[in-house]
Write a protein that holds these residues in place. Sequence first.
Motif, PDB file in Angstrom:
ATOM      1  N   SER A  86       0.831  -1.204   0.000  1.00  0.00           N
ATOM      2  CA  SER A  86       0.000   0.000   0.000  1.00  0.00           C
ATOM      3  C   SER A  86       0.865   1.254   0.000  1.00  0.00           C
ATOM      4  CB  SER A  86      -0.922  -0.009   1.228  1.00  0.00           C
ATOM      5  OG  SER A  86      -1.765  -1.150   1.222  1.00  0.00           O
ATOM      6  N   ILE A  87       1.903   1.258   0.809  1.00  0.00           N
ATOM      7  CA  ILE A  87       2.806   2.412   0.897  1.00  0.00           C
ATOM      8  C   ILE A  87       3.551   2.615  -0.419  1.00  0.00           C
ATOM      9  CG2 ILE A  87       4.933   3.242   1.979  1.00  0.00           C
ATOM     10  CD1 ILE A  87       3.873   1.834   4.574  1.00  0.00           C
ATOM     11  N   LEU A  88       4.114   1.534  -0.964  1.00  0.00           N
ATOM     12  CA  LEU A  88       4.972   1.667  -2.141  1.00  0.00           C
ATOM     13  C   LEU A  88       4.169   1.900  -3.417  1.00  0.00           C
ATOM     14  CD1 LEU A  88       7.570  -1.083  -1.211  1.00  0.00           C
ATOM     15  CD2 LEU A  88       7.914   1.397  -1.199  1.00  0.00           C
ATOM     16  N   SER A  89       3.005   1.252  -3.537  1.00  0.00           N
ATOM     17  CA  SER A  89       2.168   1.492  -4.709  1.00  0.00           C
ATOM     18  C   SER A  89       1.677   2.934  -4.716  1.00  0.00           C
ATOM     19  CB  SER A  89       0.978   0.527  -4.716  1.00  0.00           C
ATOM     20  OG  SER A  89       0.212   0.685  -5.893  1.00  0.00           O
ATOM     21  N   SER A  90       1.322   3.452  -3.539  1.00  0.00           N
ATOM     22  CA  SER A  90       0.881   4.853  -3.445  1.00  0.00           C
ATOM     23  C   SER A  90       2.039   5.806  -3.715  1.00  0.00           C
ATOM     24  CB  SER A  90       0.286   5.117  -2.060  1.00  0.00           C
ATOM     25  OG  SER A  90      -0.842   4.291  -1.814  1.00  0.00           O
ATOM     26  N   ARG A  91       3.245   5.418  -3.274  1.00  0.00           N
ATOM     27  CA  ARG A  91       4.415   6.277  -3.464  1.00  0.00           C
ATOM     28  C   ARG A  91       4.724   6.470  -4.941  1.00  0.00           C
ATOM     29  NH1 ARG A  91       9.697   4.795  -0.058  1.00  0.00           N
ATOM     30  NH2 ARG A  91       8.178   5.205   1.606  1.00  0.00           N
ATOM     31  N   ILE A  92       4.497   5.446  -5.752  1.00  0.00           N
ATOM     32  CA  ILE A  92       4.723   5.568  -7.193  1.00  0.00           C
ATOM     33  C   ILE A  92       3.888   6.701  -7.765  1.00  0.00           C
ATOM     34  CG2 ILE A  92       4.419   4.394  -9.417  1.00  0.00           C
ATOM     35  CD1 ILE A  92       5.091   1.772  -7.994  1.00  0.00           C
ATOM     36  N   GLU A  93       2.717   6.946  -7.155  1.00  0.00           N
ATOM     37  CA  GLU A  93       1.806   7.978  -7.642  1.00  0.00           C
ATOM     38  C   GLU A  93       2.008   9.310  -6.927  1.00  0.00           C
ATOM     39  OE1 GLU A  93      -0.739   7.055  -9.869  1.00  0.00           O
ATOM     40  OE2 GLU A  93      -0.369   4.905  -9.863  1.00  0.00           O
ATOM     41  N   GLY A  94       3.046   9.390  -6.046  1.00  0.00           N
ATOM     42  CA  GLY A  94       3.315  10.653  -5.375  1.00  0.00           C
ATOM     43  C   GLY A  94       2.595  10.826  -4.056  1.00  0.00           C
ATOM     44  N   THR A  95       1.967   9.771  -3.542  1.00  0.00           N
ATOM     45  CA  THR A  95       1.308   9.818  -2.234  1.00  0.00           C
ATOM     46  C   THR A  95       2.223   9.147  -1.224  1.00  0.00           C
ATOM     47  OG1 THR A  95      -0.883   9.760  -3.259  1.00  0.00           O
ATOM     48  CG2 THR A  95      -0.747   9.126  -0.943  1.00  0.00           C
ATOM     49  N   TYR A  96       2.622   9.888  -0.190  1.00  0.00           N
ATOM     50  CA  TYR A  96       3.715   9.429   0.649  1.00  0.00           C
ATOM     51  C   TYR A  96       3.283   9.272   2.104  1.00  0.00           C
ATOM     52  CZ  TYR A  96       8.549   8.823   2.146  1.00  0.00           C
ATOM     53  OH  TYR A  96       9.713   8.312   2.646  1.00  0.00           O
ATOM     54  N   ALA A  97       3.594   8.099   2.673  1.00  0.00           N
ATOM     55  CA  ALA A  97       3.425   7.842   4.104  1.00  0.00           C
ATOM     56  C   ALA A  97       4.464   6.812   4.514  1.00  0.00           C
ATOM     57  CB  ALA A  97       2.020   7.322   4.408  1.00  0.00           C
ATOM     58  N   THR A  98       5.029   6.957   5.695  1.00  0.00           N
ATOM     59  CA  THR A  98       5.953   5.953   6.219  1.00  0.00           C
ATOM     60  C   THR A  98       5.140   4.858   6.911  1.00  0.00           C
ATOM     61  OG1 THR A  98       6.206   6.972   8.398  1.00  0.00           O
ATOM     62  CG2 THR A  98       7.660   7.767   6.634  1.00  0.00           C
ATOM     63  N   PRO A  99       5.729   3.690   7.115  1.00  0.00           N
ATOM     64  CA  PRO A  99       5.017   2.645   7.865  1.00  0.00           C
ATOM     65  C   PRO A  99       4.576   3.116   9.241  1.00  0.00           C
ATOM     66  CG  PRO A  99       6.922   1.714   6.761  1.00  0.00           C
ATOM     67  CD  PRO A  99       7.007   3.193   6.581  1.00  0.00           C
TER      68      PRO A  99
END
Length: 416
Positions: A86-99
């Motif tokens: 969830s974190i990494l797939s969202s990060r590809i789209e520019g949505t960022y959160a740490t675990p």
Amino acid sequence: MLQTPASRGVVDPSRFSSQSPGRLIPASGGLSAFVPHPLPPHDWELSQEIWPLLNEATNRLFLLEGIGRTLPNPLMLLGPLIRRESILSSRIEGTYATPRQLLLFELHPVEPRDHNDPESDWEEVANYVEAFRYSLESQLPLSLRLIRDWHRILMDGVRGKDRTPGEFRRTQVGIGNPHKPRFVPPPPQEIAECLDRFEKYINSSTPRFPPLIDCFLAHYQFETIHPFLDGNGRVGRLLLSTMIQIKSGLTKPWLHLSGYFDRHRQLYVDRLFAVSAENDWEGWIRLCLQATVSQAGETIERCQNLQGAYRDFLELLKGAKGSIRLAAIVDDLFSSPLVEPRALTRRLNVTYPTAQKDVDRLCELGILEPLPGTEFKTYWSRRVFEIAYAGVEPSPTDLNDTPNPFDSPTPPSAAE
């Protein structure tokens, strides 16, 4: 590196060769939209050179399945895997959160004041986790209905909530700069037919290719159709993980590829485009198989390390003559490594002093330690956390230097 519309800045029809597996048609704004031909590719077969890599990827996948079957509780691995994806797939789209931000947000969801709040990103990632859990519990087959449900959950209450969640788009979209899109997917009047053929393909009882190859072909097709106004990348990668589980006969969705795609983000975009422009299925399939080998290997190692931690914790409890309650808390750590004493009162049906006493005992054993900077008294298993989220979270030194766990690094630029 292959020159793509990402580097040219606008759709260039001359980049599409006569071998392209689709057709260019006029779209609004004087642009050319790409409509992919139905799957499977009619003029492409697996080359001899790709078979060794396919065999390696398949072997890694089934080794991972075998290890997953031995887990005393699948959530020991699934919980961290789903959050990582969830974190990494969202990060590809520019949505960022740490675990850490995601885990704390799950404990105490906060309504974002506006879409510029960090909480907005955390909520988007948490929605992805919910969509994944819905997929695990749903009785629906692979279908357009299931895909729409994922999208509805993903867009609930976040950026994009006003962009018809759970509905396929009725307007033209472009990928990239709105005025100079680098790729234009099919016009809305083509969407229904494209998706109807897509749904038939992913449910075909007579596949022409091995299961993994079918999944990668479908992922390309979904991203190229781009059926929603927003969230296509995340839904497409959720579909990919689900398809790999179903088509490969896995007991759980053990394999997720966003970690590899995130590390090789530009190559991921380039290879998708190279299929559309030049019929380069080989390059795309090779990338996906390399991702499978890499991610399966990482997940196997992570699973073995988690199992080692679990065995060590049980030995500590055994040596200390720990109670059944302590064992229950330890079990839960492998689903989420954060613990709140007040939450344990409900989970274990005990008083707060008893819950705090249990947590203190686990701290004495070195299994838990206080997590600083939280609103409510919270503890964490550093060992489980570091195994589960290695490579996603800042280093432990960075965490100790940052007293507020909600501090958010500057997000990387988005690929889409």
